[in-house]
Scaffold this active site. Structure first.
Site, PDB file in Angstrom:
ATOM      1  N   TYR A 168      -5.233   5.693   7.919  1.00  0.00           N
ATOM      2  CA  TYR A 168      -3.785   5.466   8.033  1.00  0.00           C
ATOM      3  C   TYR A 168      -3.173   5.184   6.660  1.00  0.00           C
ATOM      4  O   TYR A 168      -2.135   5.753   6.301  1.00  0.00           O
ATOM      5  CB  TYR A 168      -3.494   4.297   8.979  1.00  0.00           C
ATOM      6  CG  TYR A 168      -2.036   3.935   9.000  1.00  0.00           C
ATOM      7  CD1 TYR A 168      -1.118   4.718   9.691  1.00  0.00           C
ATOM      8  CD2 TYR A 168      -1.553   2.828   8.285  1.00  0.00           C
ATOM      9  CE1 TYR A 168       0.238   4.413   9.679  1.00  0.00           C
ATOM     10  CE2 TYR A 168      -0.204   2.520   8.274  1.00  0.00           C
ATOM     11  CZ  TYR A 168       0.685   3.316   8.968  1.00  0.00           C
ATOM     12  OH  TYR A 168       2.030   3.022   8.934  1.00  0.00           O
ATOM     13  N   ARG A 212       0.683  -8.792   3.584  1.00  0.00           N
ATOM     14  CA  ARG A 212       1.850  -9.649   3.353  1.00  0.00           C
ATOM     15  C   ARG A 212       2.847  -9.582   4.503  1.00  0.00           C
ATOM     16  O   ARG A 212       3.492 -10.584   4.851  1.00  0.00           O
ATOM     17  CB  ARG A 212       2.531  -9.203   2.049  1.00  0.00           C
ATOM     18  CG  ARG A 212       3.770  -9.991   1.656  1.00  0.00           C
ATOM     19  CD  ARG A 212       4.605  -9.193   0.660  1.00  0.00           C
ATOM     20  NE  ARG A 212       5.075  -7.947   1.246  1.00  0.00           N
ATOM     21  CZ  ARG A 212       5.536  -6.923   0.535  1.00  0.00           C
ATOM     22  NH1 ARG A 212       5.557  -6.968  -0.773  1.00  0.00           N
ATOM     23  NH2 ARG A 212       5.958  -5.817   1.151  1.00  0.00           N
ATOM     24  N   PHE A 285       5.065   2.456 -15.156  1.00  0.00           N
ATOM     25  CA  PHE A 285       5.467   2.804 -13.796  1.00  0.00           C
ATOM     26  C   PHE A 285       4.312   2.581 -12.819  1.00  0.00           C
ATOM     27  O   PHE A 285       4.511   2.080 -11.709  1.00  0.00           O
ATOM     28  CB  PHE A 285       5.918   4.265 -13.763  1.00  0.00           C
ATOM     29  CG  PHE A 285       6.121   4.824 -12.385  1.00  0.00           C
ATOM     30  CD1 PHE A 285       7.283   4.551 -11.678  1.00  0.00           C
ATOM     31  CD2 PHE A 285       5.148   5.606 -11.786  1.00  0.00           C
ATOM     32  CE1 PHE A 285       7.469   5.051 -10.397  1.00  0.00           C
ATOM     33  CE2 PHE A 285       5.325   6.118 -10.507  1.00  0.00           C
ATOM     34  CZ  PHE A 285       6.485   5.845  -9.815  1.00  0.00           C
TER      35      PHE A 285
END
Length: 411
Positions: A168, A212, A285
């Site tokens: 997933y 989280r 980045f």
């Protein structure tokens, strides 16, 4: 008052917070004049928070491609996340989303707040997408197609095993890593990195977010979202939602710690990926979100508050990460520092303590073996300067006045 209190406790945060605020205002002034590009960059800032600042520091051509890549996948994710959309409606949209990006007229009403605006006015994103170079469009289409198919698969499939969990996360985030690597190569700035390393970059971020966001996902209405694998949580409770119950606090923290330990397995690949990058803007980045992820795991580990509310790094520390992550020495230093914090929280009675410690020791050894730890500025573990609290308050008031003045004079 919360932000002021945090500044008083951590006065060294003030300077990076000021720099971050100035950078955000500078980014606002760089918004392109064309309506479709203006929409894309304004929307990017609204749905990606501080991450948009890092995107806007990329070279212009690559910046536009990454901006559109992010918004296309954010729109795809909005369709997947909206639990009010029936499966029989959602699945075909996910499967065909890679074709919708070529249609300037297509839109689909779903999501809430800024995400709904993005979906209702998706034609702006499609218009901008069609202006990208051929290699950029091909990379974005390919990843969108593969991600949409994977999301559609998991609409009707529970995350049962650890392998399901990895699959997933590959679909929703590992493919983002692969796509970004393709965009970097298309720009001519980087060589193509292996799919395995690119995938690990995405999995590390995604697993951190899933850990989280437990409470937000489990409380989703009209239907909860469950991404923690049954193979892990079923050792501790009968139902995933039971982890938030106060009587299960001990078991919940043990389950949480196993989830964090699982996420740490991707750190070595992530460090290897970042060490291959040559362009400074691309490096920042990629590196800043990875440093944020290890910092978030250090905050979440052994922390019952994950099941009670929002657990995240304080804003000042986030500003430091954005300001001070410049090279691999900084990255190794940050991973070393946060891993030390994490290691200090491991309790030997925890069922996964031995495995957690082994993974942390591997990370610490990798950071030490880099030979760069003495070359970086630590922004995590350091002696605190002896600031005068009154001076800090004055500085905060001055910042607030200047901010209000500039807002009042904005055209």
């Amino acid at each position: 008052m919360g932000s002021l209190g945090a500044m008083l406790r951590n006065p060294e945060d003030i300077y990076p917070l000021m720099k971050l605020k100035l950078a955000a205002r500078y980014a606002e002034k760089q918004i392109p004049p064309q309506p479709h590009w203006a929409f894309c960059y304004i929307m990017l800032r609204k749905v990606s928070r501080s991450f948009s600042l890092v995107i806007q520091q990329l070279p212009v051509e690559l910046r536009d491609a990454v901006c559109i890549f992010y918004l296309v996948l954010r729109a795809l994710d909005t369709v997947e996340d909206d639990t009010s959309v029936a499966t029989e409606v959602k699945a075909p949209i996910l499967m065909s989303f890679h074709r919708h990006v070529y249609d300037r007229e297509w839109h689909f009403s779903c999501g809430t707040k800024d995400y709904k605006v993005l979906m209702d006015q998706f034609h702006h994103v499609s218009t901008a997408f069609l202006e990208l170079g051929k290699h950029y469009k091909e990379a974005i289409e390919d990843i969108t197609m593969r991600m949409g198919a994977g999301m559609a698969k998991f609409i009707c499939k529970e995350v049962e095993t650890i392998d399901d969990y990895a699959e997933y996360c590959h679909y929703v985030a590992g493919l983002v890593g692969l796509g970004l690597s393709k965009l970097f190569r298309a720009s001519g700035k980087e060589d193509l990195v292996s799919d395995s390393l690119s995938n690990s970059m995405g999995l590390f971020l995604q697993k951190t977010n899933i850990i989280r966001d437990y409470l937000e996902d489990i409380n989703e209405v009209p239907k909860c979202r469950m991404f923690w694998p049954r193979q892990i949580w079923s050792k501790y409770v009968n139902k995933l939602e039971e982890l938030k119950c106060e009587e299960n606090s001990v078991k919940a923290v043990q389950c949480l710690n196993e989830m964090v330990t699982n996420a740490l397995s991707h750190v070595e690949d992530s460090l290897t990926y970042m060490s291959t990058l040559r362009d400074p803007a691309i490096f920042r980045f990629c590196a800043i979100p990875q440093v944020m992820a290890i910092g978030t795991l250090a905050k979440c580990y052994n922390n019952i508050e994950v099941f009670r509310g929002v657990v995240k790094m304080r804003r000042g520390l986030t500003a430091k990460v954005i300001d001070r992550t410049r090279n691999m020495a900084d990255v190794y230093g940050a991973f070393y520092d946060f891993s030390c914090i994490l290691k200090s929280k491991v309790e030997y009675k925890d069922p996964n303590a031995a495995k957690t410690l082994r993974r942390l020791e591997t990370i610490l050894r990798t950071c030490k073996d880099s030979g760069t730890l003495n070359k970086r500025k630590s922004f995590v573990i350091q002696s605190r300067p002896n600031y005068n609290s009154a001076l800090v308050v004055v500085l905060v008031v001055i910042i607030a006045i200047l901010s209000a003045y500039q807002s009042g004079n904005r055209p």
